[in-house]
Motif scaffolding. Structure first.
Motif, PDB file in Angstrom:
ATOM      1  N   ARG A 219     -59.772 -62.489  90.021  1.00 14.32           N
ATOM      2  CA  ARG A 219     -59.631 -62.190  91.457  1.00 14.32           C
ATOM      3  C   ARG A 219     -58.243 -61.604  91.754  1.00 14.32           C
ATOM      4  O   ARG A 219     -58.125 -60.595  92.455  1.00 14.32           O
ATOM      5  N   ALA A 220     -57.203 -62.219  91.217  1.00 13.63           N
ATOM      6  CA  ALA A 220     -55.843 -61.718  91.452  1.00 13.63           C
ATOM      7  C   ALA A 220     -55.651 -60.339  90.831  1.00 13.63           C
ATOM      8  O   ALA A 220     -55.006 -59.470  91.412  1.00 13.63           O
ATOM      9  N   LEU A 221     -56.254 -60.142  89.664  1.00 14.62           N
ATOM     10  CA  LEU A 221     -56.123 -58.853  88.993  1.00 14.62           C
ATOM     11  C   LEU A 221     -56.863 -57.756  89.747  1.00 14.62           C
ATOM     12  O   LEU A 221     -56.371 -56.633  89.873  1.00 14.62           O
ATOM     13  N   ARG A 222     -58.022 -58.069  90.290  1.00 11.58           N
ATOM     14  CA  ARG A 222     -58.767 -57.074  91.077  1.00 11.58           C
ATOM     15  C   ARG A 222     -58.008 -56.675  92.347  1.00 11.58           C
ATOM     16  O   ARG A 222     -58.132 -55.553  92.814  1.00 11.58           O
ATOM     17  N   ASP A 223     -57.230 -57.599  92.903  1.00 13.31           N
ATOM     18  CA  ASP A 223     -56.409 -57.258  94.066  1.00 13.31           C
ATOM     19  C   ASP A 223     -55.379 -56.179  93.711  1.00 13.31           C
ATOM     20  O   ASP A 223     -55.082 -55.311  94.529  1.00 13.31           O
ATOM     21  N   LEU A 224     -54.844 -56.245  92.493  1.00 10.79           N
ATOM     22  CA  LEU A 224     -53.836 -55.280  92.059  1.00 10.79           C
ATOM     23  C   LEU A 224     -54.435 -54.038  91.400  1.00 10.79           C
ATOM     24  O   LEU A 224     -53.816 -52.983  91.401  1.00 10.79           O
TER      25      LEU A 224
ATOM     26  N   LEU B 123     -52.825 -50.899  84.288  1.00 14.61           N
ATOM     27  CA  LEU B 123     -53.648 -52.101  84.173  1.00 14.61           C
ATOM     28  C   LEU B 123     -52.895 -53.199  83.428  1.00 14.61           C
ATOM     29  O   LEU B 123     -52.925 -54.362  83.838  1.00 14.61           O
ATOM     30  N   ALA B 124     -52.211 -52.831  82.354  1.00 21.97           N
ATOM     31  CA  ALA B 124     -51.421 -53.808  81.600  1.00 21.97           C
ATOM     32  C   ALA B 124     -50.312 -54.385  82.477  1.00 21.97           C
ATOM     33  O   ALA B 124     -50.079 -55.607  82.473  1.00 21.97           O
ATOM     34  N   ALA B 125     -49.647 -53.552  83.240  1.00 26.38           N
ATOM     35  CA  ALA B 125     -48.579 -54.018  84.125  1.00 26.38           C
ATOM     36  C   ALA B 125     -49.130 -54.948  85.204  1.00 26.38           C
ATOM     37  O   ALA B 125     -48.530 -55.986  85.506  1.00 26.38           O
ATOM     38  N   ALA B 126     -50.280 -54.612  85.770  1.00 28.79           N
ATOM     39  CA  ALA B 126     -50.902 -55.474  86.783  1.00 28.79           C
ATOM     40  C   ALA B 126     -51.276 -56.817  86.169  1.00 28.79           C
ATOM     41  O   ALA B 126     -51.080 -57.870  86.782  1.00 28.79           O
ATOM     42  N   THR B 127     -51.791 -56.786  84.954  1.00 30.54           N
ATOM     43  CA  THR B 127     -52.176 -58.023  84.278  1.00 30.54           C
ATOM     44  C   THR B 127     -50.957 -58.894  84.016  1.00 30.54           C
ATOM     45  O   THR B 127     -50.991 -60.107  84.261  1.00 30.54           O
ATOM     46  N   LEU B 128     -49.881 -58.297  83.530  1.00 32.67           N
ATOM     47  CA  LEU B 128     -48.663 -59.073  83.294  1.00 32.67           C
ATOM     48  C   LEU B 128     -48.099 -59.639  84.584  1.00 32.67           C
ATOM     49  O   LEU B 128     -47.578 -60.755  84.602  1.00 32.67           O
TER      50      LEU B 128
ATOM     51  N   VAL C 213     -49.868 -60.630  87.125  1.00 31.74           N
ATOM     52  CA  VAL C 213     -50.712 -61.789  87.430  1.00 31.74           C
ATOM     53  C   VAL C 213     -50.371 -62.956  86.510  1.00 31.74           C
ATOM     54  O   VAL C 213     -50.219 -64.095  86.960  1.00 31.74           O
ATOM     55  N   LEU C 214     -50.242 -62.678  85.217  1.00 33.90           N
ATOM     56  CA  LEU C 214     -50.037 -63.746  84.236  1.00 33.90           C
ATOM     57  C   LEU C 214     -48.648 -64.368  84.311  1.00 33.90           C
ATOM     58  O   LEU C 214     -48.473 -65.521  83.904  1.00 33.90           O
ATOM     59  N   THR C 215     -47.669 -63.632  84.800  1.00 34.96           N
ATOM     60  CA  THR C 215     -46.327 -64.194  84.930  1.00 34.96           C
ATOM     61  C   THR C 215     -46.066 -64.728  86.334  1.00 34.96           C
ATOM     62  O   THR C 215     -45.016 -65.315  86.573  1.00 34.96           O
ATOM     63  N   GLY C 216     -47.013 -64.540  87.232  1.00 35.12           N
ATOM     64  CA  GLY C 216     -46.858 -64.991  88.617  1.00 35.12           C
ATOM     65  C   GLY C 216     -47.525 -66.324  88.874  1.00 35.12           C
ATOM     66  O   GLY C 216     -47.603 -67.197  88.007  1.00 35.12           O
ATOM     67  N   ARG C 217     -48.032 -66.480  90.086  1.00 38.70           N
ATOM     68  CA  ARG C 217     -48.600 -67.760  90.538  1.00 38.70           C
ATOM     69  C   ARG C 217     -49.788 -68.203  89.702  1.00 38.70           C
ATOM     70  O   ARG C 217     -49.947 -69.396  89.443  1.00 38.70           O
ATOM     71  N   VAL C 218     -50.635 -67.256  89.301  1.00 40.52           N
ATOM     72  CA  VAL C 218     -51.809 -67.624  88.508  1.00 40.52           C
ATOM     73  C   VAL C 218     -51.374 -68.163  87.148  1.00 40.52           C
ATOM     74  O   VAL C 218     -51.853 -69.197  86.691  1.00 40.52           O
ATOM     75  N   GLY C 219     -50.441 -67.472  86.516  1.00 39.17           N
ATOM     76  CA  GLY C 219     -49.919 -67.959  85.235  1.00 39.17           C
ATOM     77  C   GLY C 219     -49.212 -69.295  85.387  1.00 39.17           C
ATOM     78  O   GLY C 219     -49.330 -70.171  84.531  1.00 39.17           O
ATOM     79  N   ASP C 220     -48.479 -69.455  86.489  1.00 33.79           N
ATOM     80  CA  ASP C 220     -47.817 -70.730  86.755  1.00 33.79           C
ATOM     81  C   ASP C 220     -48.838 -71.857  86.860  1.00 33.79           C
ATOM     82  O   ASP C 220     -48.617 -72.960  86.347  1.00 33.79           O
TER      83      ASP C 220
END
Length: 102
Positions: A87-92, A30-35, A37-44
Protein backbone atom coordinates in the motif's frame (compact mmCIF):
# COMPACT_ATOMS: atom_id res chain seq x y z
CA UNK A 1 38.81 0.42 9.77
CA UNK A 2 38.27 -2.82 11.65
CA UNK A 3 35.96 -1.27 14.23
CA UNK A 4 33.97 0.58 11.53
CA UNK A 5 33.45 -2.69 9.67
CA UNK A 6 32.47 -4.45 12.90
CA UNK A 7 29.94 -1.71 13.70
CA UNK A 8 28.47 -1.88 10.20
CA UNK A 9 28.09 -5.65 10.40
CA UNK A 10 26.20 -5.32 13.67
CA UNK A 11 23.56 -3.09 12.02
CA UNK A 12 22.34 -4.81 8.82
CA UNK A 13 19.08 -2.84 8.95
CA UNK A 14 21.10 0.26 8.02
CA UNK A 15 22.68 -1.30 4.94
CA UNK A 16 21.63 0.20 1.63
CA UNK A 17 21.86 -2.12 -1.38
CA UNK A 18 23.51 -0.94 -4.55
CA UNK A 19 21.11 -1.65 -7.36
CA UNK A 20 22.08 -2.13 -11.00
CA UNK A 21 19.52 0.38 -12.32
CA UNK A 22 20.45 3.48 -14.26
CA UNK A 23 19.46 6.64 -12.33
CA UNK A 24 16.37 8.29 -13.73
CA UNK A 25 14.95 5.09 -15.22
CA UNK A 26 11.63 3.61 -14.20
CA UNK A 27 13.41 0.71 -12.44
CA UNK A 28 15.62 3.14 -10.52
CA UNK A 29 12.58 5.20 -9.51
CA UNK A 30 10.83 2.05 -8.32
CA UNK A 31 13.91 0.97 -6.36
CA UNK A 32 14.16 4.41 -4.76
CA UNK A 33 10.46 4.37 -3.82
CA UNK A 34 10.88 0.91 -2.32
CA UNK A 35 13.88 1.98 -0.26
CA UNK A 36 11.93 5.00 0.95
CA UNK A 37 9.16 2.70 2.17
CA UNK A 38 11.53 0.15 3.71
CA UNK A 39 13.61 2.74 5.55
CA UNK A 40 10.58 4.75 6.67
CA UNK A 41 7.59 4.07 8.91
CA UNK A 42 6.73 0.73 7.32
CA UNK A 43 10.26 -0.56 7.79
CA UNK A 44 10.28 0.81 11.33
CA UNK A 45 7.10 -1.15 12.05
CA UNK A 46 8.63 -4.37 10.72
CA UNK A 47 11.89 -3.82 12.63
CA UNK A 48 9.95 -3.08 15.84
CA UNK A 49 8.61 -6.63 15.65
CA UNK A 50 12.06 -8.13 15.11
CA UNK A 51 11.68 -8.51 11.36
CA UNK A 52 13.98 -7.54 8.54
CA UNK A 53 12.85 -6.68 5.02
CA UNK A 54 15.34 -6.00 2.25
CA UNK A 55 15.02 -5.08 -1.38
CA UNK A 56 16.19 -7.84 -3.71
CA UNK A 57 15.21 -6.29 -7.04
CA UNK A 58 12.98 -3.73 -8.73
CA UNK A 59 12.40 -4.47 -12.40
CA UNK A 60 9.52 -3.91 -14.83
CA UNK A 61 7.24 -2.58 -12.06
CA UNK A 62 7.74 -5.72 -9.95
CA UNK A 63 9.48 -5.48 -6.58
CA UNK A 64 11.07 -8.50 -4.94
CA UNK A 65 11.87 -8.37 -1.22
CA UNK A 66 13.38 -10.79 1.26
CA UNK A 67 11.83 -11.09 4.73
CA UNK A 68 13.94 -12.50 7.54
CA UNK A 69 14.16 -12.30 11.31
CA UNK A 70 10.86 -12.77 13.08
CA UNK A 71 9.07 -12.42 9.72
CA UNK A 72 10.16 -15.95 8.85
CA UNK A 73 7.24 -18.18 9.68
CA UNK A 74 5.09 -15.35 11.04
CA UNK A 75 1.39 -15.91 10.26
CA UNK A 76 0.88 -12.16 9.71
CA UNK A 77 3.67 -11.76 7.14
CA UNK A 78 1.23 -11.75 4.19
CA UNK A 79 -0.87 -9.04 5.77
CA UNK A 80 2.19 -6.95 6.62
CA UNK A 81 3.60 -7.37 3.14
CA UNK A 82 0.46 -6.41 1.27
CA UNK A 83 -1.43 -4.13 3.66
CA UNK A 84 1.60 -2.11 4.74
CA UNK A 85 4.49 -2.44 2.28
CA UNK A 86 2.48 -2.73 -0.93
CA UNK A 87 0.00 0.00 0.00
CA UNK A 88 2.77 2.47 0.91
CA UNK A 89 4.71 1.57 -2.22
CA UNK A 90 1.68 2.07 -4.47
CA UNK A 91 1.27 5.56 -2.99
CA UNK A 92 4.79 6.40 -4.21
CA UNK A 93 4.77 4.31 -7.40
CA UNK A 94 1.21 3.78 -8.70
CA UNK A 95 2.46 1.65 -11.62
CA UNK A 96 3.54 -1.17 -9.29
CA UNK A 97 2.41 -4.48 -10.83
CA UNK A 98 3.43 -6.87 -8.05
CA UNK A 99 5.26 -7.21 -4.75
CA UNK A 100 6.91 -10.59 -4.35
CA UNK A 101 8.66 -12.08 -1.31
CA UNK A 102 11.42 -14.66 -1.63
Amino acid sequence: MRSALHNALENPAEWVPVLPATPGTRDADLAAATLTVLTGRVGDFIRSHGGVVELVSAHDDVVTVRLTGSCSGCPAVGFTLHARVERALRDLHPGLRALVAV
